[in-house]
Design a protein around this motif. Structure first.
Motif, PDB file in Angstrom:
ATOM      1  N   PRO A   1       0.494   4.995  -9.672  1.00  0.00           N
ATOM      2  CA  PRO A   1       0.674   5.812  -8.609  1.00  0.00           C
ATOM      3  C   PRO A   1       1.083   4.862  -7.186  1.00  0.00           C
ATOM      4  O   PRO A   1       0.672   3.621  -7.326  1.00  0.00           O
ATOM      5  N   PRO A   2       1.389   5.301  -6.105  1.00  0.00           N
ATOM      6  CA  PRO A   2       1.636   4.603  -5.052  1.00  0.00           C
ATOM      7  C   PRO A   2       0.429   3.832  -4.680  1.00  0.00           C
ATOM      8  O   PRO A   2      -0.691   4.573  -4.463  1.00  0.00           O
ATOM      9  N   ASN A   3       0.323   2.788  -4.330  1.00  0.00           N
ATOM     10  CA  ASN A   3      -0.841   1.990  -3.696  1.00  0.00           C
ATOM     11  C   ASN A   3      -0.588   1.790  -2.181  1.00  0.00           C
ATOM     12  O   ASN A   3      -0.141   1.001  -1.686  1.00  0.00           O
ATOM     13  N   MET A   4      -1.030   2.987  -1.546  1.00  0.00           N
ATOM     14  CA  MET A   4      -0.960   3.012  -0.163  1.00  0.00           C
ATOM     15  C   MET A   4      -2.204   2.490   0.396  1.00  0.00           C
ATOM     16  O   MET A   4      -3.336   3.143   0.535  1.00  0.00           O
ATOM     17  N   ARG A   5      -2.404   1.308   0.805  1.00  0.00           N
ATOM     18  CA  ARG A   5      -3.641   0.582   1.812  1.00  0.00           C
ATOM     19  C   ARG A   5      -3.762   1.192   3.045  1.00  0.00           C
ATOM     20  O   ARG A   5      -2.851   1.653   3.690  1.00  0.00           O
ATOM     21  N   PRO A   6      -4.970   1.132   3.414  1.00  0.00           N
ATOM     22  CA  PRO A   6      -5.250   1.856   4.719  1.00  0.00           C
ATOM     23  C   PRO A   6      -4.163   1.256   5.691  1.00  0.00           C
ATOM     24  O   PRO A   6      -4.055   1.935   6.559  1.00  0.00           O
ATOM     25  N   ASP A   7      -4.171  -0.086   5.856  1.00  0.00           N
ATOM     26  CA  ASP A   7      -3.342  -0.996   6.968  1.00  0.00           C
ATOM     27  C   ASP A   7      -2.031  -0.261   6.701  1.00  0.00           C
ATOM     28  O   ASP A   7      -1.216  -0.051   7.882  1.00  0.00           O
ATOM     29  N   LEU A   8      -1.441   0.138   5.477  1.00  0.00           N
ATOM     30  CA  LEU A   8       0.038   0.727   5.320  1.00  0.00           C
ATOM     31  C   LEU A   8       0.070   2.051   5.852  1.00  0.00           C
ATOM     32  O   LEU A   8       1.211   2.630   6.283  1.00  0.00           O
TER      33      LEU A   8
END
Length: 589
Positions: free
Chosen positions: A192-199
């Motif tokens: 799955p997509p690794n959407m970090r908080p900063d991104l």
């Protein structure tokens, strides 16, 4: 880059009022477009300065350039003397020219919005290569967005590409759809997509040269684009649609609160994307109660619309014994309870179900109007009246609509039965329906001449993602001598296609019944329908009565009409007379 954009103050005008002020006429020139004029007052410059100071304190590239912006100070005593105004005009012109001397600032969304830079020129500024820009202190300018670095992750590339397209002001809807498709398709995969908080924050707010998704929700140019922007934002925040919505919500609720104001949520509420606007306001209000709603919904009429919507949500989705509310941002745990209201196909013959439907419908029709709430409808000559109520014991909703039609009862009955039984259409053919709220209809099976299984899909409160579908036993009954006709229906559960159907028919019908569309939710309708009889004054005119008995889920198909946010349902009822007249005129030819 300063050769592409220059400013010159060409005039100033005093505005005489209780608090007099000066309006400055500013000519903006570019080597690539015709010049255009702006009209600004000191307050506009002060607002821009405040936002730029905040930006420079939080941006590493701008801090490295050590830019000093000096806005002429406010005066304690207002003076409209020509020499004072001329001096202030020269100082403000110098202030703007100083900003434009820094490519990093010039290309910033705040500055381009302030100067009303045309979309074509914005695209040119964005396409400018990094090597073409240099800071005034001789340092080469580095792009913090890193769009050209091959070391980016897939998630970073997709976010950066979307931000770039949003800032170019071209093909924004296509870019939003492309990102949405990529994200939600990737959510279904093993990786799955690794959407970090900063991104995620970058996706929301953009960077120093590219606007983010939140900013794209503002009504600046294309209504289609800003509606698509808030629709994507809502879907990312929606737990039903996005398995990682919690982290998207957490980041959204920690953004600078000024961004909520910049979304122009009141305009979304007043426009056709009101459902998405309601959901964003609901999220902010529930999680940031200390924030005054007037800050992010400054329009009082829009706030009243939201309060009515929120009340309906609360009444519809309250869970007994707890404080949890179910809406688009929370898990649905009511579906199994809702399904209990449908007739169980395994336990009753369809003739038994039909008799029960007629019996309960008679009880519904006999109810007094005293407890029903009136709804204001569109102006009409058909005596259209609409009432509804929520039963305090069952928590179910009941709707009554009555109107007159200038055609005999049998003609109205024949038209509606044909429309509701024999006419089929897909979403692309929804204009075939008398009821514009129905986007798809299919006759699943004909049980006999008076009983049918019908599958219908409805719009659900103007949502571009969510629909409600119904599997109905539809029953016809006519008493020609008494000129009284009924078309009644109710939901059935555990329905199975008859064994005598061909294999191809069974396969087709099972596909209809499967309901595996993530955007569609099976809803339940209790005994409901039409009663058609002659008017007291004229036997060749009809009194049409529509009754609907709904659950908390199925009421969403008409809640927008009951709240006064749309009149689709009422106009559809009034269309019946018009469409019958058209059919009769056509048959005479």
């Amino acid at each position: 880059m300063s050769d592409l954009l220059r400013v010159k103050f060409t005039a100033s005008n005093a505005v005489r009022s209780k608090r007099p002020y000066t309006i400055y006429e500013i000519e903006v020139r570019s080597t690539s477009t015709m010049p255009w004029l702006l009209y600004k007052r000191y307050r506009d410059f002060d607002n821009l300065h405040e936002q730029l100071v905040k930006l420079m304190s939080s941006n590493a590239d701008l801090e490295r350039l050590d830019i000093k912006l000096h806005l002429p100070p406010k005066r304690l005593v207002r003076s409209m003397a020509p020499d004072v105004v001329a001096k202030r005009q020269k100082e403000l012109e110098g202030y703007l020219q100083h900003i434009l001397s820094f490519p990093l600032l010039m290309r910033n969304q705040l500055v381009m919005d302030f100067l009303s830079v045309p979309e074509s020129l914005r695209a040119m500024l964005m396409r400018r290569k990094p090597t073409e820009d240099a800071s005034t202190n001789g340092l080469p300018r580095q792009r913090s967005d890193s769009f050209g670095f091959s070391s980016q992750t897939e998630e970073e590339r997709e976010v950066n590409q979307l931000l770039k397209e949003l800032s170019l002001q071209k093909n924004r809807v296509k870019a939003l759809n492309k990102f949405e498709k990529w994200y939600f398709e990737k959510c279904t995969k093993k990786d799955p997509p690794n959407m970090r908080p900063d991104l995620i924050k970058k996706l929301y707010t953009g960077d120093e040269t590219h606007q983010g998704l939140v900013h794209s929700c503002r009504l600046l140019h294309s209504k289609v684009a800003w509606r698509a922007s808030i629709a994507l934002l809502v879907r990312l925040l929606d737990i039903e649609r996005n398995r990682y919505a919690r982290i998207f919500q957490e980041v959204f609720l920690t953004l600078q609160q000024g961004l909520y104001k910049e979304m122009y949520l009141h305009q979304h509420i007043n426009e056709t994307s009101q459902e998405d606007g309601f959901k964003i306001v609901h999220l902010i209000e529930n999680n940031l109660p200390a924030l005054d709603h007037k800050f992010y919904v400054p329009d009082e009429a829009a706030w009243k619309h939201y309060e009515k919507w929120e009340k309906l949500q609360r009444d519809s989705f309250g869970v007994a014994g707890g404080t949890k509310r179910r809406n688009e941002f929370f898990e649905d745990d009511l579906n199994e309870q809702q399904m209990e209201y449908a007739y169980n196909w395994d336990e009753m013959q369809y003739a038994e179900i039909a008799e029960n439907i007629f019996s309960l419908y008679r009880e519904l029709s006999a109810e007094s109007d005293a407890d029903y709430q009136k709804v204001n409808t569109v102006k009409n000559d058909c005596g259209l009246k609409v009432r509804y109520k929520k039963d305090p014991f069952t928590k179910q909703w009941k709707l009554k609509i009555t109107f007159a039609v200038d055609h005999p009862p049998e003609s109205v009955y024949n038209f509606l039965s044909t429309q509701m039984i024999n006419v089929h259409w897909t979403a692309d053919q929804s204009d075939m329906s008398w009821n514009t709220k129905i986007i798809q209809q299919q006759q699943v099976e004909k049980l006999d001449a008076m009983h049918f299984i019908i599958h219908q899909t409805y719009k659900s409160f103007n949502s571009m993602y969510k629909f409600s579908d119904f599997l109905l036993l539809t029953c016809l009954r006519k008493d020609v001598q008494a000129k009284r006709f009924h078309i009644l229906f109710a939901s059935v559960n555990n329905y199975r296609v008859s064994l005598h159907s061909s294999q191809q028919q069974q396969s087709k019908m099972q596909q209809i019944l499967k309901n595996n569309n993530s955007n569609t939710k099976r809803a339940i309708l209790l005994p409901s329908g039409f009663e058609i009889r002659p008017t007291k004054e004229n036997v060749n005119k009809s009194h049409v009565s529509f009754r609907a008995h709904m659950t908390n889920e199925s009421v969403l198909t008409v809640s927008a009409d009951l709240l006064g946010e749309t009149d689709e349902l009422f106009k559809s009822m009034l269309r019946i007379q018009q469409l019958i007249s058209v059919e009769m005129n056509y048959s005479k030819k």
